[in-house]
Write a protein that holds these residues in place. Structure first.
Motif, mmCIF file in Angstrom:
data_model
loop_
_atom_site.group_PDB
_atom_site.id
_atom_site.type_symbol
_atom_site.label_atom_id
_atom_site.label_comp_id
_atom_site.label_asym_id
_atom_site.label_seq_id
_atom_site.Cartn_x
_atom_site.Cartn_y
_atom_site.Cartn_z
ATOM 1 N N LEU A 114 -65.839 -30.347 -1.943
ATOM 2 C CA LEU A 114 -65.241 -31.612 -2.359
ATOM 3 C C LEU A 114 -66.263 -32.352 -3.195
ATOM 4 N N TRP A 115 -65.843 -32.860 -4.353
ATOM 5 C CA TRP A 115 -66.764 -33.566 -5.226
ATOM 6 C C TRP A 115 -66.003 -34.537 -6.122
ATOM 7 N N SER A 116 -66.713 -35.533 -6.616
ATOM 8 C CA SER A 116 -66.141 -36.505 -7.538
ATOM 9 C C SER A 116 -66.525 -36.132 -8.968
ATOM 10 N N SER A 117 -65.550 -36.249 -9.874
ATOM 11 C CA SER A 117 -65.836 -36.011 -11.288
ATOM 12 C C SER A 117 -65.478 -37.232 -12.131
ATOM 13 N N GLY A 118 -65.584 -38.407 -11.531
ATOM 14 C CA GLY A 118 -65.282 -39.640 -12.248
ATOM 15 C C GLY A 118 -63.858 -40.097 -11.990
ATOM 16 N N ARG A 119 -62.923 -39.611 -12.763
ATOM 17 C CA ARG A 119 -61.530 -40.038 -12.644
ATOM 18 C C ARG A 119 -60.806 -39.388 -11.463
ATOM 19 N N TYR A 120 -61.407 -38.346 -10.876
ATOM 20 C CA TYR A 120 -60.746 -37.606 -9.810
ATOM 21 C C TYR A 120 -61.719 -37.295 -8.676
ATOM 22 N N ILE A 121 -61.165 -37.129 -7.467
ATOM 23 C CA ILE A 121 -61.847 -36.450 -6.381
ATOM 24 C C ILE A 121 -61.233 -35.053 -6.312
ATOM 25 N N ASN A 122 -62.073 -34.039 -6.391
ATOM 26 C CA ASN A 122 -61.597 -32.665 -6.479
ATOM 27 C C ASN A 122 -61.910 -31.898 -5.205
ATOM 28 N N MET A 123 -61.015 -30.977 -4.874
ATOM 29 C CA MET A 123 -61.196 -30.143 -3.695
ATOM 30 C C MET A 123 -60.885 -28.692 -4.015
ATOM 31 N N ARG A 124 -61.669 -27.811 -3.443
ATOM 32 C CA ARG A 124 -61.340 -26.387 -3.440
ATOM 33 C C ARG A 124 -61.010 -26.020 -2.008
ATOM 34 N N LEU A 125 -59.782 -25.562 -1.806
ATOM 35 C CA LEU A 125 -59.270 -25.319 -0.466
ATOM 36 C C LEU A 125 -58.940 -23.857 -0.274
ATOM 37 N N ALA A 126 -59.025 -23.414 0.969
ATOM 38 C CA ALA A 126 -58.505 -22.114 1.363
ATOM 39 C C ALA A 126 -57.314 -22.370 2.274
ATOM 40 N N LEU A 127 -56.154 -21.826 1.896
ATOM 41 C CA LEU A 127 -54.928 -22.007 2.657
ATOM 42 C C LEU A 127 -54.624 -20.745 3.441
ATOM 43 N N HIS A 128 -54.276 -20.910 4.699
ATOM 44 C CA HIS A 128 -53.799 -19.797 5.512
ATOM 45 C C HIS A 128 -52.284 -19.781 5.377
ATOM 46 N N THR A 129 -51.721 -18.745 4.764
ATOM 47 C CA THR A 129 -50.351 -18.854 4.290
ATOM 48 C C THR A 129 -49.656 -17.510 4.230
ATOM 49 N N ALA A 130 -48.394 -17.562 3.807
ATOM 50 C CA ALA A 130 -47.619 -16.363 3.490
ATOM 51 C C ALA A 130 -47.091 -16.532 2.069
ATOM 52 N N THR A 131 -45.771 -16.577 1.896
ATOM 53 C CA THR A 131 -45.222 -16.615 0.536
ATOM 54 C C THR A 131 -44.526 -17.931 0.180
ATOM 55 N N GLU A 132 -44.276 -18.785 1.161
ATOM 56 C CA GLU A 132 -43.575 -20.039 0.887
ATOM 57 C C GLU A 132 -44.553 -21.095 0.362
ATOM 58 N N PRO A 133 -44.051 -22.074 -0.422
ATOM 59 C CA PRO A 133 -44.943 -23.100 -0.975
ATOM 60 C C PRO A 133 -45.443 -24.073 0.084
ATOM 61 N N HIS A 134 -46.593 -24.668 -0.203
ATOM 62 C CA HIS A 134 -47.141 -25.770 0.583
ATOM 63 C C HIS A 134 -46.915 -27.067 -0.197
ATOM 64 N N ALA A 135 -46.870 -28.184 0.512
ATOM 65 C CA ALA A 135 -46.727 -29.488 -0.132
ATOM 66 C C ALA A 135 -47.999 -30.298 0.071
#
Length: 218
Positions: A114-135
């Motif tokens: 997680l880091w700030s780039s000025g206009r945004y806070i950005n995240m790199r996430l790992a999702l435990h999932t199958a084939t359906e979308p996440h919200a």
């Protein structure tokens, strides 16, 4: 006025132009950025998080005119402030908003960075999932006035994994827009002041809630 295009999806959708057959690939740059489209919907301007504004020289499909897209790009820069984009991937970036208590969902994720780039806070996430979308969304939990006179914005990552069983892991990037908290016609109307106020960002992980404090510096 330019508008912001918000994409509520769980994965990166790539639309790209390919290298010519037989061409040796040059050294590409991969970065998070904003793309601005012109009045005809053509990507016109690239604003990378870690560099200056560049004119886009490559051709891509027509998008929404006069809009701003949050993206991850794979690009080649030249010495004249131009960029040839080889890949463009939309990045989830909904504006923070208030949710009623019964509408909030905080299903766990793996927070890789997680880091700030000025206009945004950005995240790199790992999702435990199958084939359906996440919200995803960003829950605005309020702005506190602290004893030292500064303000603190509280945000929490909204995550609804739907009916997905946790069969495998997929990584994704998401960005939380924060620039609008400092935008106003007068300093008195700004919700946050750059360099003085702060943001407390909470992510629900498999190890519990992880909270990080960042200086507001859009």
């Amino acid at each position: 006025m330019r508008t912001t295009f918000l994409l509520f999806i769980s994965c990166l959708l790539v639309f790209a132009c390919s290298d010519d057959d037989g061409e040796i690939a040059p050294a590409y740059i991969t970065t998070l950025a904003e793309i601005q489209t012109d009045g005809n919907g053509r990507p016109e301007t690239l604003i990378p998080d870690a560099a200056g504004v560049r004119t886009i020289t490559s051709s891509h499909k027509v998008l929404t005119p006069d809009s701003i897209y949050r993206v991850q790009v794979r690009a080649l820069y030249d010495g004249e402030e131009r960029a040839h984009l080889y890949q463009i991937a939309n990045v989830v970036s909904p504006m923070p908003r208030a949710f009623s208590e019964d509408k909030r969902k905080y299903h766990p994720v793996e927070l890789l960075s997680l880091w700030s780039s000025g206009r945004y806070i950005n995240m790199r996430l790992a999702l435990h999932t199958a084939t359906e979308p996440h919200a995803f969304a960003f829950v605005e939990e309020g702005i506190d006035l602290l004893t030292d006179g500064t303000r603190r914005l509280r945000l929490h990552l909204y995550h609804d994994q739907g009916n997905n069983p946790e069969y495998y892991t997929r990584e994704t990037y998401i960005s939380c827009p924060i620039y609008h908290y400092g935008e106003s016609s007068t300093p008195q109307e700004k919700l946050l002041t750059a360099g003085r106020d702060s943001i407390v960002f909470t992510v629900t992980t498999y190890k519990g809630e992880q909270t990080l404090r960042l200086l507001y510096q859009p």
